[in-house]
Motif scaffolding. Structure first.
Motif, PDB file in Angstrom:
ATOM      1  N   ILE A 124      -5.564  15.716  -7.506  1.00  0.00           N
ATOM      2  CA  ILE A 124      -4.653  14.890  -8.302  1.00  0.00           C
ATOM      3  C   ILE A 124      -3.896  15.840  -9.203  1.00  0.00           C
ATOM      4  CG2 ILE A 124      -4.421  13.063 -10.020  1.00  0.00           C
ATOM      5  CD1 ILE A 124      -7.085  11.926  -8.992  1.00  0.00           C
ATOM      6  N   ASP A 125      -2.580  15.730  -9.150  1.00  0.00           N
ATOM      7  CA  ASP A 125      -1.714  16.561  -9.990  1.00  0.00           C
ATOM      8  C   ASP A 125      -0.659  15.649 -10.605  1.00  0.00           C
ATOM      9  OD1 ASP A 125      -0.352  18.584 -11.249  1.00  0.00           O
ATOM     10  OD2 ASP A 125       0.503  19.438  -9.410  1.00  0.00           O
ATOM     11  N   GLY A 126      -0.932  15.146 -11.795  1.00  0.00           N
ATOM     12  CA  GLY A 126      -0.016  14.209 -12.441  1.00  0.00           C
ATOM     13  C   GLY A 126       0.056  12.906 -11.663  1.00  0.00           C
ATOM     14  N   ASP A 127       1.242  12.576 -11.163  1.00  0.00           N
ATOM     15  CA  ASP A 127       1.453  11.337 -10.415  1.00  0.00           C
ATOM     16  C   ASP A 127       1.430  11.551  -8.906  1.00  0.00           C
ATOM     17  OD1 ASP A 127       1.643   9.856 -12.732  1.00  0.00           O
ATOM     18  OD2 ASP A 127       3.831  10.033 -12.847  1.00  0.00           O
ATOM     19  N   GLY A 180       2.395   1.908 -12.249  1.00  0.00           N
ATOM     20  CA  GLY A 180       1.072   2.459 -12.500  1.00  0.00           C
ATOM     21  C   GLY A 180       0.136   2.426 -11.308  1.00  0.00           C
ATOM     22  N   LYS A 181       0.552   1.778 -10.222  1.00  0.00           N
ATOM     23  CA  LYS A 181      -0.295   1.649  -9.041  1.00  0.00           C
ATOM     24  C   LYS A 181      -0.126   2.859  -8.124  1.00  0.00           C
ATOM     25  CE  LYS A 181      -1.425  -1.175  -5.135  1.00  0.00           C
ATOM     26  NZ  LYS A 181      -1.460  -2.433  -4.503  1.00  0.00           N
ATOM     27  N   TRP A 182      -1.252   3.328  -7.572  1.00  0.00           N
ATOM     28  CA  TRP A 182      -1.217   4.396  -6.586  1.00  0.00           C
ATOM     29  C   TRP A 182      -0.872   3.805  -5.229  1.00  0.00           C
ATOM     30  CZ3 TRP A 182      -1.470   9.548  -7.322  1.00  0.00           C
ATOM     31  CH2 TRP A 182      -1.882   9.983  -8.581  1.00  0.00           C
ATOM     32  N   ARG A 183       0.005   4.505  -4.490  1.00  0.00           N
ATOM     33  CA  ARG A 183       0.421   4.064  -3.162  1.00  0.00           C
ATOM     34  C   ARG A 183       0.518   5.264  -2.226  1.00  0.00           C
ATOM     35  NH1 ARG A 183       3.304   0.533  -6.590  1.00  0.00           N
ATOM     36  NH2 ARG A 183       2.882  -1.655  -6.095  1.00  0.00           N
ATOM     37  N   ILE A 184       0.498   4.964  -0.947  1.00  0.00           N
ATOM     38  CA  ILE A 184       0.644   5.993   0.076  1.00  0.00           C
ATOM     39  C   ILE A 184       2.117   6.330   0.222  1.00  0.00           C
ATOM     40  CG2 ILE A 184       0.317   6.543   2.525  1.00  0.00           C
ATOM     41  CD1 ILE A 184      -1.923   4.266   2.420  1.00  0.00           C
ATOM     42  N   ASP A 185       2.446   7.594   0.109  1.00  0.00           N
ATOM     43  CA  ASP A 185       3.814   8.042   0.346  1.00  0.00           C
ATOM     44  C   ASP A 185       3.962   8.522   1.793  1.00  0.00           C
ATOM     45  OD1 ASP A 185       6.453   8.439  -0.695  1.00  0.00           O
ATOM     46  OD2 ASP A 185       6.064  10.597  -0.641  1.00  0.00           O
ATOM     47  N   CYS A 213       0.829  -1.215   0.000  1.00  0.00           N
ATOM     48  CA  CYS A 213       0.000   0.000   0.000  1.00  0.00           C
ATOM     49  C   CYS A 213       0.859   1.260   0.000  1.00  0.00           C
ATOM     50  CB  CYS A 213      -0.896   0.027   1.233  1.00  0.00           C
ATOM     51  SG  CYS A 213      -2.174  -1.238   1.259  1.00  0.00           S
ATOM     52  N   PHE A 214       2.151   1.118   0.260  1.00  0.00           N
ATOM     53  CA  PHE A 214       3.044   2.261   0.437  1.00  0.00           C
ATOM     54  C   PHE A 214       4.130   2.288  -0.631  1.00  0.00           C
ATOM     55  CE2 PHE A 214       1.109   1.541   4.492  1.00  0.00           C
ATOM     56  CZ  PHE A 214       0.951   2.796   5.048  1.00  0.00           C
ATOM     57  N   THR A 215       4.632   3.495  -0.899  1.00  0.00           N
ATOM     58  CA  THR A 215       5.794   3.623  -1.773  1.00  0.00           C
ATOM     59  C   THR A 215       6.994   2.996  -1.081  1.00  0.00           C
ATOM     60  OG1 THR A 215       6.409   5.774  -0.839  1.00  0.00           O
ATOM     61  CG2 THR A 215       4.935   5.790  -2.776  1.00  0.00           C
ATOM     62  N   GLU A 216       8.077   2.839  -1.801  1.00  0.00           N
ATOM     63  CA  GLU A 216       9.279   2.193  -1.258  1.00  0.00           C
ATOM     64  C   GLU A 216       9.737   2.828   0.058  1.00  0.00           C
ATOM     65  OE1 GLU A 216      13.887   1.389  -2.600  1.00  0.00           O
ATOM     66  OE2 GLU A 216      12.375   1.696  -4.150  1.00  0.00           O
ATOM     67  N   ASN A 217       9.688   4.139   0.148  1.00  0.00           N
ATOM     68  CA  ASN A 217      10.096   4.838   1.370  1.00  0.00           C
ATOM     69  C   ASN A 217       8.904   5.431   2.119  1.00  0.00           C
ATOM     70  OD1 ASN A 217      12.955   4.454   1.013  1.00  0.00           O
ATOM     71  ND2 ASN A 217      12.795   5.900  -0.680  1.00  0.00           N
ATOM     72  N   GLY A 218       7.723   4.940   1.816  1.00  0.00           N
ATOM     73  CA  GLY A 218       6.512   5.467   2.424  1.00  0.00           C
ATOM     74  C   GLY A 218       6.448   5.175   3.913  1.00  0.00           C
ATOM     75  N   TYR A 219       5.586   5.928   4.578  1.00  0.00           N
ATOM     76  CA  TYR A 219       5.456   5.739   6.018  1.00  0.00           C
ATOM     77  C   TYR A 219       4.065   6.125   6.498  1.00  0.00           C
ATOM     78  CZ  TYR A 219       6.054  10.809   6.670  1.00  0.00           C
ATOM     79  OH  TYR A 219       5.910  12.166   6.628  1.00  0.00           O
ATOM     80  N   SER A 250      -0.606  11.732   1.537  1.00  0.00           N
ATOM     81  CA  SER A 250       0.033  12.130   0.279  1.00  0.00           C
ATOM     82  C   SER A 250       0.256  10.836  -0.479  1.00  0.00           C
ATOM     83  CB  SER A 250       1.375  12.824   0.526  1.00  0.00           C
ATOM     84  OG  SER A 250       1.170  14.070   1.142  1.00  0.00           O
ATOM     85  N   LEU A 251      -0.198  10.804  -1.724  1.00  0.00           N
ATOM     86  CA  LEU A 251      -0.181   9.588  -2.527  1.00  0.00           C
ATOM     87  C   LEU A 251       0.672   9.801  -3.769  1.00  0.00           C
ATOM     88  CD1 LEU A 251      -4.027   9.401  -2.298  1.00  0.00           C
ATOM     89  CD2 LEU A 251      -2.509   7.871  -1.058  1.00  0.00           C
ATOM     90  N   ALA A 252       1.184   8.689  -4.300  1.00  0.00           N
ATOM     91  CA  ALA A 252       1.998   8.762  -5.516  1.00  0.00           C
ATOM     92  C   ALA A 252       1.647   7.604  -6.430  1.00  0.00           C
ATOM     93  CB  ALA A 252       3.482   8.717  -5.161  1.00  0.00           C
ATOM     94  N   ARG A 253       1.594   7.891  -7.731  1.00  0.00           N
ATOM     95  CA  ARG A 253       1.455   6.826  -8.720  1.00  0.00           C
ATOM     96  C   ARG A 253       2.871   6.340  -9.025  1.00  0.00           C
ATOM     97  NH1 ARG A 253      -2.628   7.808 -13.141  1.00  0.00           N
ATOM     98  NH2 ARG A 253      -1.617   9.819 -13.126  1.00  0.00           N
ATOM     99  N   CYS A 254       3.104   5.072  -8.783  1.00  0.00           N
ATOM    100  CA  CYS A 254       4.442   4.491  -8.922  1.00  0.00           C
ATOM    101  C   CYS A 254       4.716   4.055 -10.359  1.00  0.00           C
ATOM    102  CB  CYS A 254       4.590   3.320  -7.949  1.00  0.00           C
ATOM    103  SG  CYS A 254       4.455   3.852  -6.222  1.00  0.00           S
ATOM    104  N   ASP A 255       5.938   3.640 -10.609  1.00  0.00           N
ATOM    105  CA  ASP A 255       6.351   3.252 -11.961  1.00  0.00           C
ATOM    106  C   ASP A 255       5.505   2.129 -12.548  1.00  0.00           C
ATOM    107  OD1 ASP A 255       8.323   5.184 -11.936  1.00  0.00           O
ATOM    108  OD2 ASP A 255       9.925   3.788 -11.367  1.00  0.00           O
TER     109      ASP A 255
END
Length: 153
Positions: free
Chosen positions: A98-101, A135-140, A34-40, A128-133
């Motif tokens: 939503i602003d881009g990724d 294509g999946k959205w994850r929590i940053d 559910c999280f980006t690589e460095n998400g918390y 704060s969320l990010a669309r990852c490489d």
């Protein structure tokens, strides 16, 4: 609102559902996903955080955050005392922008104890969320704003 934005909003709503199911099923890999690589997630507003810090749990940082895939996975898959089984519910989920990724979102949460059905805690997720490489959205970054926590003492 165009089709791409609608798809992003649906993906983000699915992410909120994945989060609650992962926590409640103690699926560490699904939770970490559910999280980006460095998400918390920052749980420092919970009254029990001081008790958790005293327990020196390997997944909780001194600032009240749980950061990175390893800590996130361990936090829900048995990396500490599990006194009650929980049932998380999110509601009024709001994709603020939503602003881009990148995106900002929020949701109310209520967590029930499975042993007696009482409200264990409730509050607001601020994300704060990010669309990852992939294509999946994850929590940053997730701020878990605790508004109430039941005392089990």
């Amino acid at each position: 609102m165009d089709v791409e934005e609608m798809a992003a909003r649906l993906s983000i709503l699915d992410l909120y559902a994945q989060y609650t199911h992962a926590v409640d099923s103690h699926d560490g890999d699904l939770f970490a996903d559910c999280f980006t690589e460095n998400g918390y997630t920052d749980i420092s507003s919970f009254p029990t955080v001081d008790h958790l810090r005293e327990a020196s749990l390997p997944w909780l940082n001194s600032d009240g955050t749980i950061r990175g895939s390893q800590q996130l996975s361990l936090a829900v898959s048995g990396g500490g005392p599990q006194t009650v089984s929980l049932h998380h519910c999110t509601m009024n989920t709001w994709v603020k922008s939503i602003d881009g990724d990148k995106a900002e979102g929020a949701a109310y949460f209520v967590v029930f104890a499975n042993d007696d059905g009482a409200v264990e805690h409730y509050g607001v997720y601020e994300d704060s969320l990010a669309r990852c490489d992939d294509g999946k959205w994850r929590i940053d970054r997730r701020i878990d704003r605790c508004l109430y926590e039941r005392s089990r003492g």
